[in-house]
Motif scaffolding. Structure first.
Motif, PDB file in Angstrom:
ATOM      1  N   LYS A  12       0.820  -1.214   0.000  1.00 42.50           N
ATOM      2  CA  LYS A  12       0.000   0.000   0.000  1.00 42.50           C
ATOM      3  C   LYS A  12       0.854   1.265   0.000  1.00 42.50           C
ATOM      4  O   LYS A  12       0.542   2.253  -0.678  1.00 42.50           O
ATOM      5  CB  LYS A  12      -0.946  -0.045   1.196  1.00 42.50           C
ATOM      6  CG  LYS A  12      -1.659   1.261   1.515  1.00 42.50           C
ATOM      7  CD  LYS A  12      -1.014   1.960   2.692  1.00 42.50           C
ATOM      8  CE  LYS A  12      -1.685   3.283   2.982  1.00 42.50           C
ATOM      9  NZ  LYS A  12      -0.990   4.052   4.027  1.00 42.50           N
ATOM     10  N   GLU A  16       0.816   4.186  -2.864  1.00 40.67           N
ATOM     11  CA  GLU A  16       0.433   5.556  -2.532  1.00 40.67           C
ATOM     12  C   GLU A  16       1.520   6.544  -2.960  1.00 40.67           C
ATOM     13  O   GLU A  16       1.230   7.596  -3.553  1.00 40.67           O
ATOM     14  CB  GLU A  16       0.179   5.654  -1.025  1.00 40.67           C
ATOM     15  CG  GLU A  16      -0.300   7.010  -0.561  1.00 40.67           C
ATOM     16  CD  GLU A  16      -0.584   7.021   0.936  1.00 40.67           C
ATOM     17  OE1 GLU A  16      -0.940   8.103   1.445  1.00 40.67           O
ATOM     18  OE2 GLU A  16      -0.448   5.957   1.591  1.00 40.67           O
ATOM     19  N   ILE A  54      -7.457   4.330  -0.788  1.00 41.70           N
ATOM     20  CA  ILE A  54      -6.292   4.042   0.052  1.00 41.70           C
ATOM     21  C   ILE A  54      -6.651   4.312   1.501  1.00 41.70           C
ATOM     22  O   ILE A  54      -7.027   5.440   1.865  1.00 41.70           O
ATOM     23  CB  ILE A  54      -5.078   4.889  -0.365  1.00 41.70           C
ATOM     24  CG1 ILE A  54      -4.735   4.650  -1.842  1.00 41.70           C
ATOM     25  CG2 ILE A  54      -3.871   4.572   0.518  1.00 41.70           C
ATOM     26  CD1 ILE A  54      -3.634   5.554  -2.373  1.00 41.70           C
ATOM     27  N   SER A  58      -4.470  -0.482   3.754  1.00 40.89           N
ATOM     28  CA  SER A  58      -4.809  -1.200   2.524  1.00 40.89           C
ATOM     29  C   SER A  58      -5.079  -0.240   1.377  1.00 40.89           C
ATOM     30  O   SER A  58      -5.309   0.958   1.596  1.00 40.89           O
ATOM     31  CB  SER A  58      -6.045  -2.088   2.747  1.00 40.89           C
ATOM     32  OG  SER A  58      -7.184  -1.286   3.034  1.00 40.89           O
ATOM     33  N   ALA A  59      -5.057  -0.798   0.179  1.00 42.93           N
ATOM     34  CA  ALA A  59      -5.369  -0.010  -1.017  1.00 42.93           C
ATOM     35  C   ALA A  59      -6.091  -0.915  -2.006  1.00 42.93           C
ATOM     36  O   ALA A  59      -5.775  -2.108  -2.138  1.00 42.93           O
ATOM     37  CB  ALA A  59      -4.095   0.550  -1.644  1.00 42.93           C
ATOM     38  N   THR A  60      -7.079  -0.358  -2.692  1.00 42.06           N
ATOM     39  CA  THR A  60      -7.856  -1.150  -3.649  1.00 42.06           C
ATOM     40  C   THR A  60      -8.035  -0.397  -4.958  1.00 42.06           C
ATOM     41  O   THR A  60      -8.032   0.835  -4.997  1.00 42.06           O
ATOM     42  CB  THR A  60      -9.256  -1.502  -3.106  1.00 42.06           C
ATOM     43  OG1 THR A  60      -9.967  -0.289  -2.819  1.00 42.06           O
ATOM     44  CG2 THR A  60      -9.157  -2.336  -1.848  1.00 42.06           C
TER      45      THR A  60
END
Length: 303
Positions: A12, A16, A54, A58-60
């Motif tokens: 993540k 970012e 973000i 976590s990030a999706t």
């Protein structure tokens, strides 16, 4: 073929930093109602139609790769045209390079479907011919406020969706969309799908298609019929068997053995009176469309 995906980015922090350092998009933050301060997380942004989220840990990435392709190529935000293997590979490789996410994603949701040109009005097929899935009625039977016809059958790990793509986008041709939506990671992993790169592999797409066709066979798609040429006894049976409510009552009152016998009787009657031509036409078109889309490939897997 490939449409909506949902994937988690494992690293993540690198993801970012990549977005912010490369100026890929503007990430927005929420404002705390209590303090009036800008919250560090969540951060959200969009890359064309793809939604980026973000959080602290976590990030999706969520959205339609098919629509993403068309927006990039200035074909509009639509998914009624074809999306072949070569195009899928180009889009995925582009995203991996753009976000530096090689071998750094976990795929958790996937939509896999086809746009079929059919002879009959998709509305008629959806309303009158697509009756059940595994002898159960649709969980969703919608009209989209007059802009489309849609049925969805919901199961634990997946959904089957059938809808009127031509009406949705006001197209002249009769376009029927048939789609499998996988909503559990475990089902994807059984197919050998873990990360985004796995969708580059033709053999993986073949496995998804085999599962797609297996689930398609569970659909009960019956031609229109009337009493002409069908004896009263069989005609009455067909009227009962094509009613989802009948199967709910039968399953609550009869043993599994009796229910199984009734299902076999139904299938025999469908074959006897040749009421499966619509399903046969759709099956053949699905097989033909898959072969058409899968034959063009640009990416070669490195050994």
């Amino acid at each position: 073929m490939i449409d909506n995906v949902r994937l988690f980015v494992s690293d993540k922090h690198r993801f970012e930093e990549r977005i912010e350092n490369k100026g890929i998009m503007e990430l927005t933050n929420k404002l705390s109602i209590l303090t009036g301060e800008v919250m560090e997380y969540p951060k959200k942004g969009s890359d064309s139609n793809l939604q980026i989220s973000i959080n602290k840990n976590s990030a999706t990435i969520l959205g339609s790769l098919h629509k993403y392709k068309n927006l990039l190529w200035e074909n509009g935000e639509q998914n009624y045209d074809d999306f072949n293997l070569s195009q899928i590979q180009e889009v995925i490789l582009g995203l991996i390079k753009k976000y530096d996410i090689e071998k750094d994603t976990v795929l958790t949701n996937l939509e896999f479907g086809f746009n079929l040109t059919v002879s009959n009005d998709p509305k008629t097929i959806i309303d009158s011919n697509v009756l059940m899935n595994n002898f159960k009625s649709a969980n969703k039977n919608l009209k989209f406020s007059g802009s489309g016809d849609y049925k969805e059958f919901q199961l634990t790990d997946y959904r089957i969706k059938i809808y009127n793509k031509s009406k949705q986008f006001k197209l002249k041709d009769n376009i029927l969309r048939v789609e499998l939506k996988i909503i559990q990671k475990r089902m994807l992993q059984k197919l050998g799908i873990n990360c985004l790169e796995d969708l580059l592999d033709k053999e993986v797409l073949k496995r998804i298609f085999m599962l797609f066709m297996e689930k398609f066979e569970g659909l009960i798609i019956v031609d229109d019929f009337d009493s002409n040429g069908i004896p009263d006894n069989d005609y009455n049976k067909l009227n009962k068997y094509t009613n989802p409510s009948y199967w709910i009552k039968v399953k609550s009152k009869k043993s599994p053995r009796v229910v199984s016998g009734l299902k076999k009787d139904f299938l025999i009657l469908l074959a006897k009176y040749e009421l499966l031509s619509t399903k046969k036409q759709i099956r053949e078109k699905l097989e033909s469309k898959f072969l058409e889309l899968i034959e063009v490939e640009t990416y070669k897997k490195v050994a």
